[in-house]
Design a protein around this motif. Structure first.
Motif, PDB file in Angstrom:
ATOM      1  N   ILE A 148      25.898  95.207  10.654  1.00  0.00           N
ATOM      2  CA  ILE A 148      24.697  96.016  10.894  1.00  0.00           C
ATOM      3  C   ILE A 148      23.588  95.138  11.457  1.00  0.00           C
ATOM      4  CG2 ILE A 148      22.892  97.422   9.844  1.00  0.00           C
ATOM      5  CD1 ILE A 148      25.613  98.766   9.780  1.00  0.00           C
ATOM      6  N   MET A 149      22.909  95.668  12.471  1.00  0.00           N
ATOM      7  CA  MET A 149      21.718  95.015  12.995  1.00  0.00           C
ATOM      8  C   MET A 149      20.511  95.868  12.628  1.00  0.00           C
ATOM      9  SD  MET A 149      22.828  93.780  16.829  1.00  0.00           S
ATOM     10  CE  MET A 149      21.361  92.788  17.014  1.00  0.00           C
ATOM     11  N   ASP A 150      19.506  95.256  12.013  1.00  0.00           N
ATOM     12  CA  ASP A 150      18.228  95.940  11.883  1.00  0.00           C
ATOM     13  C   ASP A 150      17.192  95.089  12.608  1.00  0.00           C
ATOM     14  OD1 ASP A 150      18.020  94.984   8.407  1.00  0.00           O
ATOM     15  OD2 ASP A 150      17.087  94.000  10.124  1.00  0.00           O
ATOM     16  N   ARG A 151      15.933  95.423  12.455  1.00  0.00           N
ATOM     17  CA  ARG A 151      14.909  94.740  13.257  1.00  0.00           C
ATOM     18  C   ARG A 151      14.718  93.287  12.841  1.00  0.00           C
ATOM     19  NH1 ARG A 151      12.511  97.882  16.779  1.00  0.00           N
ATOM     20  NH2 ARG A 151      12.515 100.132  16.494  1.00  0.00           N
ATOM     21  N   TYR A 152      15.243  92.923  11.671  1.00  0.00           N
ATOM     22  CA  TYR A 152      14.953  91.590  11.149  1.00  0.00           C
ATOM     23  C   TYR A 152      16.183  90.704  11.001  1.00  0.00           C
ATOM     24  CZ  TYR A 152      10.790  94.243  10.068  1.00  0.00           C
ATOM     25  OH  TYR A 152       9.694  95.056  10.166  1.00  0.00           O
ATOM     26  N   LYS A 153      17.333  91.297  10.817  1.00  0.00           N
ATOM     27  CA  LYS A 153      18.504  90.465  10.557  1.00  0.00           C
ATOM     28  C   LYS A 153      19.780  91.219  10.896  1.00  0.00           C
ATOM     29  CE  LYS A 153      19.096  91.817   5.710  1.00  0.00           C
ATOM     30  NZ  LYS A 153      18.157  92.935   5.755  1.00  0.00           N
ATOM     31  N   THR A 154      20.863  90.464  10.867  1.00  0.00           N
ATOM     32  CA  THR A 154      22.198  91.027  11.016  1.00  0.00           C
ATOM     33  C   THR A 154      22.968  90.788   9.729  1.00  0.00           C
ATOM     34  OG1 THR A 154      22.166  90.585  13.392  1.00  0.00           O
ATOM     35  CG2 THR A 154      24.314  90.967  12.375  1.00  0.00           C
ATOM     36  N   THR A 155      23.655  91.797   9.274  1.00  0.00           N
ATOM     37  CA  THR A 155      24.407  91.707   8.025  1.00  0.00           C
ATOM     38  C   THR A 155      25.879  91.976   8.293  1.00  0.00           C
ATOM     39  OG1 THR A 155      22.482  92.530   6.786  1.00  0.00           O
ATOM     40  CG2 THR A 155      24.617  92.607   5.679  1.00  0.00           C
ATOM     41  N   TYR A 156      26.717  91.136   7.741  1.00  0.00           N
ATOM     42  CA  TYR A 156      28.173  91.290   7.889  1.00  0.00           C
ATOM     43  C   TYR A 156      28.829  91.447   6.524  1.00  0.00           C
ATOM     44  CZ  TYR A 156      27.637  89.535  12.663  1.00  0.00           C
ATOM     45  OH  TYR A 156      27.273  89.361  13.977  1.00  0.00           O
ATOM     46  N   ALA A 157      29.887  92.232   6.494  1.00  0.00           N
ATOM     47  CA  ALA A 157      30.728  92.268   5.300  1.00  0.00           C
ATOM     48  C   ALA A 157      31.411  90.919   5.147  1.00  0.00           C
ATOM     49  CB  ALA A 157      31.772  93.373   5.429  1.00  0.00           C
ATOM     50  N   ASP A 158      31.621  90.505   3.904  1.00  0.00           N
ATOM     51  CA  ASP A 158      32.247  89.202   3.655  1.00  0.00           C
ATOM     52  C   ASP A 158      33.613  89.106   4.333  1.00  0.00           C
ATOM     53  OD1 ASP A 158      31.017  88.830   0.229  1.00  0.00           O
ATOM     54  OD2 ASP A 158      30.098  88.378   2.173  1.00  0.00           O
ATOM     55  N   SER A 159      34.322  90.206   4.403  1.00  0.00           N
ATOM     56  CA  SER A 159      35.683  90.204   4.943  1.00  0.00           C
ATOM     57  C   SER A 159      35.741  89.923   6.446  1.00  0.00           C
ATOM     58  CB  SER A 159      36.360  91.539   4.652  1.00  0.00           C
ATOM     59  OG  SER A 159      35.617  92.610   5.218  1.00  0.00           O
ATOM     60  N   VAL A 160      34.610  90.024   7.142  1.00  0.00           N
ATOM     61  CA  VAL A 160      34.631  89.826   8.591  1.00  0.00           C
ATOM     62  C   VAL A 160      33.751  88.661   9.049  1.00  0.00           C
ATOM     63  CG1 VAL A 160      35.059  92.291   8.901  1.00  0.00           C
ATOM     64  CG2 VAL A 160      32.730  91.402   9.174  1.00  0.00           C
ATOM     65  N   LYS A 161      33.041  88.036   8.127  1.00  0.00           N
ATOM     66  CA  LYS A 161      32.158  86.929   8.503  1.00  0.00           C
ATOM     67  C   LYS A 161      32.944  85.827   9.193  1.00  0.00           C
ATOM     68  CE  LYS A 161      28.522  87.465   5.032  1.00  0.00           C
ATOM     69  NZ  LYS A 161      27.925  86.930   3.786  1.00  0.00           N
ATOM     70  N   GLY A 162      32.397  85.342  10.303  1.00  0.00           N
ATOM     71  CA  GLY A 162      33.056  84.288  11.056  1.00  0.00           C
ATOM     72  C   GLY A 162      34.069  84.792  12.054  1.00  0.00           C
ATOM     73  N   ARG A 163      34.413  86.074  11.978  1.00  0.00           N
ATOM     74  CA  ARG A 163      35.400  86.640  12.908  1.00  0.00           C
ATOM     75  C   ARG A 163      34.799  87.717  13.800  1.00  0.00           C
ATOM     76  NH1 ARG A 163      39.609  89.458  11.031  1.00  0.00           N
ATOM     77  NH2 ARG A 163      38.538  90.210   9.161  1.00  0.00           N
ATOM     78  N   PHE A 164      33.883  88.500  13.262  1.00  0.00           N
ATOM     79  CA  PHE A 164      33.273  89.599  14.014  1.00  0.00           C
ATOM     80  C   PHE A 164      31.830  89.239  14.370  1.00  0.00           C
ATOM     81  CE2 PHE A 164      35.883  93.410  12.176  1.00  0.00           C
ATOM     82  CZ  PHE A 164      37.061  92.730  12.474  1.00  0.00           C
ATOM     83  N   THR A 165      31.389  89.712  15.542  1.00  0.00           N
ATOM     84  CA  THR A 165      30.010  89.508  15.972  1.00  0.00           C
ATOM     85  C   THR A 165      29.464  90.812  16.544  1.00  0.00           C
ATOM     86  OG1 THR A 165      30.474  87.198  16.533  1.00  0.00           O
ATOM     87  CG2 THR A 165      28.471  88.175  17.433  1.00  0.00           C
ATOM     88  N   VAL A 166      28.333  91.249  16.021  1.00  0.00           N
ATOM     89  CA  VAL A 166      27.680  92.449  16.537  1.00  0.00           C
ATOM     90  C   VAL A 166      26.559  92.024  17.461  1.00  0.00           C
ATOM     91  CG1 VAL A 166      26.102  92.640  14.565  1.00  0.00           C
ATOM     92  CG2 VAL A 166      26.643  94.661  15.922  1.00  0.00           C
ATOM     93  N   SER A 167      26.399  92.751  18.554  1.00  0.00           N
ATOM     94  CA  SER A 167      25.333  92.452  19.501  1.00  0.00           C
ATOM     95  C   SER A 167      24.855  93.755  20.137  1.00  0.00           C
ATOM     96  CB  SER A 167      25.809  91.471  20.570  1.00  0.00           C
ATOM     97  OG  SER A 167      26.877  92.024  21.310  1.00  0.00           O
ATOM     98  N   GLN A 168      23.739  93.654  20.824  1.00  0.00           N
ATOM     99  CA  GLN A 168      23.116  94.864  21.376  1.00  0.00           C
ATOM    100  C   GLN A 168      22.572  94.562  22.761  1.00  0.00           C
ATOM    101  OE1 GLN A 168      20.869  97.163  18.421  1.00  0.00           O
ATOM    102  NE2 GLN A 168      19.162  97.172  19.844  1.00  0.00           N
ATOM    103  N   ASP A 169      22.768  95.484  23.683  1.00  0.00           N
ATOM    104  CA  ASP A 169      22.209  95.382  25.025  1.00  0.00           C
ATOM    105  C   ASP A 169      21.236  96.551  25.177  1.00  0.00           C
ATOM    106  OD1 ASP A 169      21.616  95.430  27.728  1.00  0.00           O
ATOM    107  OD2 ASP A 169      23.628  94.845  28.332  1.00  0.00           O
ATOM    108  N   ASN A 170      19.955  96.293  24.993  1.00  0.00           N
ATOM    109  CA  ASN A 170      18.972  97.373  25.050  1.00  0.00           C
ATOM    110  C   ASN A 170      18.834  97.950  26.460  1.00  0.00           C
ATOM    111  OD1 ASN A 170      18.399  97.344  22.312  1.00  0.00           O
ATOM    112  ND2 ASN A 170      16.748  95.859  22.534  1.00  0.00           N
ATOM    113  N   ALA A 171      19.129  97.155  27.467  1.00  0.00           N
ATOM    114  CA  ALA A 171      19.046  97.662  28.839  1.00  0.00           C
ATOM    115  C   ALA A 171      20.093  98.747  29.092  1.00  0.00           C
ATOM    116  CB  ALA A 171      19.219  96.515  29.824  1.00  0.00           C
ATOM    117  N   LYS A 172      21.206  98.663  28.355  1.00  0.00           N
ATOM    118  CA  LYS A 172      22.278  99.649  28.506  1.00  0.00           C
ATOM    119  C   LYS A 172      22.362 100.602  27.321  1.00  0.00           C
ATOM    120  CE  LYS A 172      25.133  96.593  31.341  1.00  0.00           C
ATOM    121  NZ  LYS A 172      26.455  95.920  31.488  1.00  0.00           N
ATOM    122  N   ASN A 173      21.450 100.429  26.353  1.00  0.00           N
ATOM    123  CA  ASN A 173      21.470 101.268  25.140  1.00  0.00           C
ATOM    124  C   ASN A 173      22.858 101.266  24.494  1.00  0.00           C
ATOM    125  OD1 ASN A 173      18.749 102.028  25.480  1.00  0.00           O
ATOM    126  ND2 ASN A 173      19.363 103.601  26.951  1.00  0.00           N
TER     127      ASN A 173
END
Length: 124
Positions: A50-75
């Motif tokens: 999950i991305m909120d305005r202040y931080k990104t939070t990952y479930a322990d089971s995916v830390k180090g393997r999954f990365t969430v990102s956002q492209d605001n230009a493409k919504n």
């Protein structure tokens, strides 16, 4: 009203990678909380990243393997999944909410808007 459309799911062998996308019908810069959940057959829906305005939070089971990102230009929100395991097999959902989620970002009941889901299957 926010519409979310996921894409990018598929079948991959263990150790492989997939990149999921979630296209939003509104400016993602206006969304306070946005991220990914997954649900395997017979299991509860669980927060993945999950991305909120202040931080990104990952479930322990995916830390180090999954990365969430956002492209605001493409919504668009992305989930890069590496080193996939059979236990990652699930329907993956994009979720968003205009309110705050910082206290419990991985709780599904915090989110008002959901996509239809995209299936990820990891074979051993």
């Amino acid at each position: 009203q926010v519409q979310l459309v996921e894409s990018g799911g598929g079948t991959v062998q263990a150790g492989g990678s997939l990149r999921l996308s979630c296209a939003a019908s509104v400016y993602t810069s206006r969304i306070n909380c946005m991220g990914w959940f997954r649900q395997a057959p017979g299991k509860d829906r669980e927060g993945v990243a999950i991305m909120d305005r202040y931080k990104t939070t990952y479930a322990d089971s995916v830390k180090g393997r999954f990365t969430v990102s956002q492209d605001n230009a493409k919504n668009t929100l992305f989930l890069q999944m590496n080193s996939l395991k059979p236990e990652d097999t699930a329907m993956y959902y994009c979720a968003a909410d205009m309110g705050a989620c910082a206290l419990a970002p991985l709780r599904a009941d915090k989110y008002a808007y959901w996509g239809q889901g995209t299936q990820v299957t990891v074979s051993s």
